[in-house]
Design a protein around this motif. Structure first.
Motif, short mmCIF file in Angstrom:
data_model
loop_
_atom_site.label_atom_id
_atom_site.label_comp_id
_atom_site.label_asym_id
_atom_site.label_seq_id
_atom_site.Cartn_x
_atom_site.Cartn_y
_atom_site.Cartn_z
N ALA A 51 -19.30 92.84 89.72
CA ALA A 51 -18.66 93.78 90.63
C ALA A 51 -17.24 94.11 90.17
N LEU A 52 -16.49 93.08 89.75
CA LEU A 52 -15.13 93.29 89.28
C LEU A 52 -15.10 94.17 88.03
N SER A 53 -16.04 93.94 87.11
CA SER A 53 -16.10 94.74 85.88
C SER A 53 -16.43 96.19 86.18
N VAL A 54 -17.33 96.42 87.13
CA VAL A 54 -17.65 97.80 87.54
C VAL A 54 -16.39 98.48 88.06
N PHE A 55 -15.63 97.76 88.90
CA PHE A 55 -14.40 98.32 89.45
C PHE A 55 -13.39 98.64 88.35
N ILE A 56 -13.24 97.74 87.37
CA ILE A 56 -12.30 97.95 86.27
C ILE A 56 -12.69 99.17 85.45
N VAL A 57 -13.98 99.31 85.13
CA VAL A 57 -14.45 100.46 84.37
C VAL A 57 -14.16 101.75 85.13
N TYR A 58 -14.42 101.73 86.44
CA TYR A 58 -14.15 102.91 87.26
C TYR A 58 -12.67 103.28 87.21
N GLU A 59 -11.80 102.28 87.29
CA GLU A 59 -10.36 102.55 87.25
C GLU A 59 -9.93 103.09 85.89
N PHE A 60 -10.51 102.57 84.81
CA PHE A 60 -10.22 103.10 83.49
C PHE A 60 -10.62 104.57 83.40
N LEU A 61 -11.79 104.89 83.91
CA LEU A 61 -12.27 106.27 83.85
C LEU A 61 -11.37 107.20 84.65
N MET A 62 -11.00 106.77 85.86
CA MET A 62 -10.17 107.60 86.72
C MET A 62 -8.71 107.67 86.24
N SER A 63 -8.30 106.67 85.44
CA SER A 63 -6.93 106.65 84.94
C SER A 63 -6.73 107.56 83.74
N GLY A 64 -7.78 108.11 83.22
CA GLY A 64 -7.60 109.02 82.10
C GLY A 64 -8.83 109.28 81.26
N TRP A 65 -9.68 108.25 81.07
CA TRP A 65 -10.79 108.41 80.13
C TRP A 65 -11.84 109.40 80.62
N ALA A 66 -11.94 109.62 81.92
CA ALA A 66 -12.88 110.62 82.45
C ALA A 66 -12.14 111.81 83.07
N THR A 67 -10.82 111.83 82.91
CA THR A 67 -10.04 112.91 83.55
C THR A 67 -9.19 113.68 82.53
N GLN A 98 -1.63 108.52 88.81
CA GLN A 98 -2.65 108.26 87.79
C GLN A 98 -2.16 107.24 86.78
N ALA A 99 -0.88 107.33 86.36
CA ALA A 99 -0.34 106.36 85.39
C ALA A 99 -0.31 104.96 85.98
N LEU A 100 -0.02 104.85 87.26
CA LEU A 100 0.08 103.54 87.90
C LEU A 100 -1.27 102.91 88.17
N ARG A 101 -2.37 103.65 88.03
CA ARG A 101 -3.70 103.07 88.25
C ARG A 101 -4.00 101.98 87.24
N PHE A 102 -3.36 102.03 86.06
CA PHE A 102 -3.62 101.01 85.04
C PHE A 102 -3.11 99.64 85.45
N TRP A 103 -2.42 99.51 86.58
CA TRP A 103 -1.87 98.23 87.00
C TRP A 103 -2.73 97.54 88.02
N HIS A 116 -19.14 93.85 79.91
CA HIS A 116 -19.10 92.72 80.84
C HIS A 116 -20.01 92.95 82.05
N VAL A 117 -20.18 94.20 82.46
CA VAL A 117 -21.09 94.49 83.57
C VAL A 117 -22.50 93.99 83.21
N ILE A 118 -22.93 94.31 82.00
CA ILE A 118 -24.27 93.91 81.54
C ILE A 118 -24.32 92.41 81.28
N MET A 119 -23.28 91.90 80.63
CA MET A 119 -23.27 90.49 80.21
C MET A 119 -23.30 89.54 81.41
N TYR A 120 -22.45 89.79 82.42
CA TYR A 120 -22.42 88.88 83.56
C TYR A 120 -23.63 89.05 84.46
N PHE A 121 -24.26 90.23 84.41
CA PHE A 121 -25.53 90.39 85.12
C PHE A 121 -26.59 89.49 84.48
N TYR A 122 -26.57 89.43 83.15
CA TYR A 122 -27.50 88.55 82.43
C TYR A 122 -27.22 87.08 82.78
#
Length: 302
Positions: free
Chosen positions: A79-95, A111-116, A163-169
């Motif tokens: 769950a934490l890894s999913v949240f981190i990926v979402y924040e990375f995407l919204m912080s720039g990689w998908a925007t 948007q810049a402060l989302r990386f924190w 990590h989403v896949i790895m910790y699910f395993y």
């Protein structure tokens, strides 16, 4: 001689002060980020525990049964890894990012402060395991302190996705034998990890072929490229040892095979050195045996 030592100490302090002066000013209120000493101390304690104190404490004790704790731990990290990926995407990689030369945004924009926003198995304490869990946090302290964002954060987003896949395993593996039949894709988990290192190194490599790039911290990209390449080599060695040479069979399984006990791994039933496919995953049964030396020989060949 004393003056020389004092001069060297003064020079070292000047370098230390210079490094601290370059830390992102937005970090002042964040725990453990004012200087690298607390983080380095924690990592030294980690190394001391996993390499000396932990094995010494558990030397004459039975392993702890942590099944429920490991299930909760692994799926919490999913769950934490999913949240981190979402924040990375919204912080720039998908925007706003171009996926090429993306500079660090040091402003105070939203948007810049989302990386924190962020068991007793000594065989798992390998060089790869210890190096990754000590070197990675240490280098990431410097990455967060100096380069929180931009193209240098690509590898963190990719790693969090893995990590989403790895910790699910790991969560399924911790859930017990009845889930073993769902873990046939362990080999592909390693393949996914190898793929991530290729992507990370390729993404960093493009910097060397750009006519110009305003990314502020080229040293970070150099380290990421070396990190991705180095870990590709380490994980490739793991792949060869585990899946080509078959040298990573747990010692307890080897001992069980010598005693004629049935072994169950990845949903298959290994009895007396012979591999039998099963439809219901692993069980806790055992089988009688004859001529143990023959069975050991068969297991080695397998």
């Amino acid at each position: 001689m004393l003056q020389e030592i004092q001069a060297m100490g003064s020079h070292a302090m000047d370098i230390y002060d210079y490094l601290l002066a370059g830390i992102d000013p937005r970090l002042k209120e964040y725990p453990l980020m004012q200087n690298p000493i607390p983080m380095s101390s924690i990592l030294l304690c980690y190394l001391f525990f996993v390499m000396y104190l932990g094995p010494r404490i558990m030397a004459n004790r039975k392993p702890f049964q942590l099944k429920e704790a490991m299930i909760v731990y692994n799926f919490t990290l999913v769950a934490l890894s999913v949240f981190i990926v979402y924040e990375f995407l919204m912080s720039g990689w998908a925007t706003t990012y171009t996926w090429r030369c993306d500079a660090v945004d040091t402003s105070d924009s939203p948007q810049a402060l989302r990386f924190w926003s962020q068991q007793k198995k000594h065989g798992q304490v390998t060089f790869l395991h210890i190096f990754h869990h000590s070197f990675m946090p240490w280098t990431w302290w410097w990455g967060v302190a100096y380069a929180p964002g931009g193209m240098g954060s690509f590898h963190a987003m990719v790693n969090s996705s893995v990590h989403v896949i790895m910790y699910f395993y790991y969560g399924l593996a911790a859930a017990g034998p009845r889930f073993q039949k769902f873990l046939w894709w362990k080999k592909y988990m390693t393949a996914i990890q190898l793929t991530q290192f290729v992507l990370v190194s390729l993404h960093a490599t493009q910097y060397y072929f750009m006519d110009s790039c305003d990314y502020q911290f080229p040293m970070v990209l150099h380290l990421i490229w070396m990190y991705g390449t180095f870990f590709f080599v380490l994980f490739s060695n793991f792949w060869i040892q585990a899946y080509v040479k078959g040298k990573r069979l747990p010692k307890q399984d080897v001992k069980q095979c010598k005693n004629g006990t049935a072994v169950h791994t990845n949903g298959k039933h290994h009895e007396n050195g012979i591999n039998h496919g099963t439809s219901n995953g692993a069980s806790n049964s055992s089988a009688p045996h004859e001529n143990g030396s023959i069975h050991v020989s068969k297991m080695k060949k397998a």
